[in-house]
Design an enzyme around this catalytic site. Structure first.
Site, short mmCIF file in Angstrom:
data_model
loop_
_atom_site.label_atom_id
_atom_site.label_comp_id
_atom_site.label_asym_id
_atom_site.label_seq_id
_atom_site.Cartn_x
_atom_site.Cartn_y
_atom_site.Cartn_z
N PRO A 124 -10.20 101.50 -56.36
CA PRO A 124 -11.04 102.55 -56.95
C PRO A 124 -12.24 101.99 -57.71
O PRO A 124 -13.35 102.51 -57.61
CB PRO A 124 -10.07 103.29 -57.87
CG PRO A 124 -8.74 103.11 -57.24
CD PRO A 124 -8.77 101.71 -56.65
N GLU A 125 -12.02 100.91 -58.48
CA GLU A 125 -13.11 100.26 -59.20
C GLU A 125 -12.86 98.76 -59.27
O GLU A 125 -11.70 98.32 -59.37
CB GLU A 125 -13.24 100.77 -60.64
CG GLU A 125 -13.47 102.25 -60.78
CD GLU A 125 -14.88 102.68 -60.41
OE1 GLU A 125 -15.77 101.82 -60.30
OE2 GLU A 125 -15.08 103.89 -60.24
N THR A 126 -13.93 98.00 -59.22
CA THR A 126 -13.90 96.58 -59.54
C THR A 126 -14.88 96.33 -60.67
O THR A 126 -16.04 96.74 -60.60
CB THR A 126 -14.26 95.73 -58.32
OG1 THR A 126 -13.32 96.00 -57.26
CG2 THR A 126 -14.21 94.25 -58.65
#
Length: 257
Positions: free
Chosen positions: A43-45
């Site tokens: 979903p996010e890095t």
């Protein structure tokens, strides 16, 4: 660079929301950051770089950079405080959304996030058709907030991403209701990614002031009822929304680019 994968807003592996955290020792281009985020497909890095007395922090989905991400901020603080500086109790991040402080409180990490108070809007027939549900109320901020009648309605909601993508004035679609064990519950849908975000810290920048006004209190316990589920401990202050949660390390590795 060192790479960590952390499950956030949970104390269990495979729960909450997973985030990748890349600890940089030098600047790299946004293009490389985006390619890394796409490669990991989380979903996010988050990308963290130490700069004097604070850290720069940027967040990327597999498709684009985002201006605020709560769970990847929590993950970044968790990694710094547990695997780099074990005596660290507070960290300051410089971000596109301003300065964000994270304070350690036993096994939780409390973020000071910007307030994004939503404005109530009229529910149109198009919204009812595209949402495939009849909301009790709707409000607008970065995301479209849709109030449903019960926790069961939130749990049982089935999104149609082709329809939700036509609600293009907002980044995400949030459905919410009063909770049974929590003060309120929610789920978050990303039409552009055609996916549900498991636990969304940034949406609580709007949900906390929204529910604080409805319930008449500033200290709120929230649950996000995706398949992975997550818990958020929230407090509305004059100048910020404080959102706290636990985190659990899943993986450590190295990236070679």
């Amino acid at each position: 660079m060192k790479y960590y994968m952390v499950d956030t807003f949970t104390d269990e592996v495979f729960g909450g929301n997973p985030a990748g955290v890349c600890i940089l020792d030098r600047k790299i281009s946004p293009e490389i950051m985006q390619r890394i985020a796409k490669e990991h497909n989380l979903p996010e890095t988050a990308f963290v770089l130490k700069e004097e007395n604070q850290y720069s922090l940027r967040w990327f989905t597999p498709k684009f950079e985002i201006d605020l991400c709560g769970h990847a901020t929590l993950a970044s603080a968790f990694i710094l405080m547990n695997y780099f500086y074990k005596d660290m109790q507070k960290v300051t991040f410089s971000t596109q959304s301003g300065i964000i402080e994270v304070v350690r409180d036993d096994n939780k990490y409390e973020m000071s996030l910007p307030i994004r108070k939503p404005k109530k809007i009229d529910i149109t027939e198009e919204m009812r058709t595209l949402l495939r549900v009849t909301p009790e109320e709707a409000a607008s901020s970065r995301d479209l907030i849709v109030l449903l009648s019960s926790e069961e309605e939130v749990v049982n909601y089935i999104p149609n991403y082709d329809d939700l993508s036509k609600l293009s004035d907002w980044l995400g679609i949030v459905i919410t209701a009063k909770g049974k064990k929590a003060d309120f519950v929610s789920r978050y849908f990303c039409p552009e990614l055609k996916d549900e975000d498991p636990v969304t810290g940034s949406s609580h920048c709007s949900l906390v002031p929204y529910w604080s006004e409805r319930l008449g209190c500033t200290k709120l316990y929230a649950q996000q009822l995706s398949e992975r589920k997550g818990e958020l401990y929230c407090n509305l202050e004059d100048d910020c929304v404080k959102v706290a949660g636990a985190a659990r390390l899943y993986m450590v590795g190295e990236i070679n680019v």
